[in-house]
Design a protein around this motif. Structure first.
Motif, short mmCIF file in Angstrom:
data_model
loop_
_atom_site.label_atom_id
_atom_site.label_comp_id
_atom_site.label_asym_id
_atom_site.label_seq_id
_atom_site.Cartn_x
_atom_site.Cartn_y
_atom_site.Cartn_z
N LEU A 240 47.09 30.10 44.69
CA LEU A 240 45.66 30.39 44.71
C LEU A 240 44.82 29.13 44.85
N TRP A 241 45.42 27.97 44.59
CA TRP A 241 44.69 26.71 44.73
C TRP A 241 44.43 26.36 46.20
N TYR A 243 42.66 28.21 47.93
CA TYR A 243 41.27 28.64 48.08
C TYR A 243 40.36 27.56 47.52
N VAL A 246 38.38 28.47 44.40
CA VAL A 246 39.17 28.50 43.16
C VAL A 246 39.39 27.08 42.64
N THR A 249 35.88 25.61 41.19
CA THR A 249 35.52 26.16 39.87
C THR A 249 36.55 25.77 38.82
N GLY A 250 37.82 25.65 39.23
CA GLY A 250 38.85 25.19 38.30
C GLY A 250 38.60 23.77 37.86
N CYS A 378 35.95 33.99 38.00
CA CYS A 378 37.38 34.20 38.25
C CYS A 378 37.73 35.69 38.20
N VAL A 389 44.03 34.82 38.96
CA VAL A 389 42.97 33.86 39.24
C VAL A 389 42.56 33.13 37.96
N ASN A 393 42.89 29.07 36.96
CA ASN A 393 41.80 28.29 36.38
C ASN A 393 42.21 27.64 35.07
N THR A 438 30.48 25.66 46.18
CA THR A 438 31.03 27.01 46.08
C THR A 438 29.92 28.05 46.13
N ARG A 446 36.48 31.72 51.16
CA ARG A 446 37.43 32.80 50.90
C ARG A 446 37.83 33.50 52.20
#
Length: 463
Positions: A240-241, A243, A246, A249-250, A378, A389, A393, A438, A446
């Motif tokens: 998922l990283w 994206y 993602v 925000t992580g 998330c 997700v 995070n 983002t 996305r």
């Protein structure tokens, strides 16, 4: 029969009426229980900080070695979401929470009885492994029972337990070791864990809308086992990283947690000598400042996140997940300014205890205005994959917290608390910029990745 390959599960579109299954009162009770559960591993992550000299003396080692156990605890919290996130999607929320709450209870008892340093380290790691599932369960259940425009407030209440824990843990341990053995810390933790297990058993139902295990009905034992192994592969979370939204925000969540643990971990070593404090209890009182800030922020942060979402729905006529992040940006800047003031006023001995307490309190409030937005994003951004997700995070944020806990004391000894706080200041600024990107380009990010994945799938089918 083909083996289910759930490398890339479909994103589900869930109608709003599904969220009416439970009454508002029942939902509030579940969130309160899950907030309490999240409190347990969080308080345990810092409960040894005020007791470090006493634990080190009993095990005939040094304070830095005991602090390594805290860093490893947080590291395990960072790695375990890659396991628990997919598992909760496959088997459901209730069974995972029951099992891990039981393991947390057993490990708490064993830690209180630990005879030497090696068993102490191992048991702390196992406690962290089980405890992280309790935090993830809360976020996953909120995504199951609340529609997107209500998740901010619910997430805020959940996070109050998760964030008050690290601040309250050292205060509690400071009180305990001032009067009795440090082992009482873990007997208290045992009592809290037992209460949580009873609460989960009697209060928490299965909330997931669709267990992936149910897709395997009729499969042979071998086919089912292979499919489950693919479903719970930790690589699913790390993928998922790819994206950017993602990742951004992580990193923002990670920077806030870097700041939090970098602030909390060295208090006894930094503030006690600066202000002439002598007992663990006195230094433990400093942890109440951010803790009180978290509680105050709980009352307003989640509501403000939901208000922001609703305001932009009226403006656009449609809900865009990235709009929720707008409520976090100004408060990330507040945190950055506060840590800069904290670092240099402590470094230069300016302002005394009152100013230190004030900026620590303001940081606590600001964090509870940031995390509800970041966490709820998330849950919103990929319906049907919320467990994975949020796991991605949490993995990123706790890896940063591990590094912060491990390096903060050596860094402060080498460059001073002022310059370490300056590094944190610029980290917060950089990750705030990522959140802004983002907000404006998240949907495009996305869609770009989704198009690439669709093209890859078509090529694979063609072959």
């Amino acid at each position: 029969m083909d083996i289910v390959d759930s490398q890339e599960p479909d994103v589900q579109v869930i109608p709003d009426e599904v969220y009416d299954k439970y009454t508002p009162r029942r939902k509030a009770v579940m969130v309160a229980l899950l907030s309490y559960c999240a409190f347990l591993p969080s308080i345990s992550s810092t409960s040894t900080l005020s007791a470090t000299p006493e634990i080190a003396a009993e095990f005939h080692t040094t304070g830095p070695i005991i602090n390594v156990s805290s860093a490893l605890y947080i590291l395990m919290m960072g790695l375990s979401p890659m396991v628990w996130g997919p598992l909760s999607q496959v088997f459901g929320r209730r069974i995972i929470t029951l099992v891990t709450a039981s393991v947390f209870l057993i490990c708490s008892i064993a830690t209180a009885l630990a005879p030497e340093i090696v068993s102490f380290f191992v048991l702390r790691l196992l406690t962290a492994l089980a405890g992280m599932a309790l935090i993830l369960a809360g976020s996953a259940v909120i995504s199951d029972i609340y529609c997107p425009v209500q998740r901010g407030m619910a997430t805020g209440w959940l996070l109050s337990g998760m964030l008050v824990g690290p601040a309250f843990g050292p205060f509690l341990s400071g009180v305990i070791v001032t009067f009795v053995s440090w082992r009482i810390i873990f007997w208290v933790q045992t009592g809290l864990a037992g209460t949580a297990l009873i609460g989960v058993y009697f209060i928490l139902p299965e909330t997931i809308h669709h267990r992936k295990l149910d897709d395997l009905h009729g499969y042979s034992r071998k086919e089912k086992a292979l499919s489950i192994m693919r479903m719970i592969n930790p690589w699913r979370v790390l993928k998922l990283w790819r994206y950017p939204n993602v990742v951004f925000t992580g990193l923002a969540s990670a920077a806030i947690l870097w700041n939090m643990y970098g602030l909390l971990a060295p208090i006894r070593y930094v503030l006690n000598p600066r202000y002439g404090l002598e007992t663990p209890l006195q230094s433990g009182l400093f942890y109440l400042a951010p803790g009180l800030g978290y509680l105050i922020g709980t009352l307003f942060g989640g509501r403000f996140a939901d208000y922001t979402v609703k305001r932009y729905i009226k403006k656009r006529g449609v809900r865009v997940p990235e709009d929720r992040l707008r409520s976090a940006v100004p408060f990330m800047l507040v945190i950055a300014v506060c840590i800069l003031i904290y670092g240099w006023t402590v470094e230069k001995a300016v302002g005394g205890i009152p100013l230190t307490v004030i900026v620590m309190f303001i940081q606590g409030v600001a964090q509870l205005f940031c995390f509800p937005s970041l966490n709820a994003y998330c849950l919103d951004v990929m319906p049907g994959r919320s467990g994975e997700v949020i796991a991605a995070n949490f993995t990123m944020r706790y890896l940063f917290a591990t590094i912060s806990t491990a390096v903060v004391l050596p860094a402060i000894e080498a460059i001073g608390v002022g310059w370490f706080s300056t590094i944190t200041f610029f980290l917060l600024l950089a990750t705030t910029a990522g959140v802004v990107l983002t907000i404006h380009f998240g949907q495009r990010m996305r869609e770009k990745i989704d198009v690439k994945e669709t093209e890859k799938a078509k090529e694979a089918d063609h072959v």
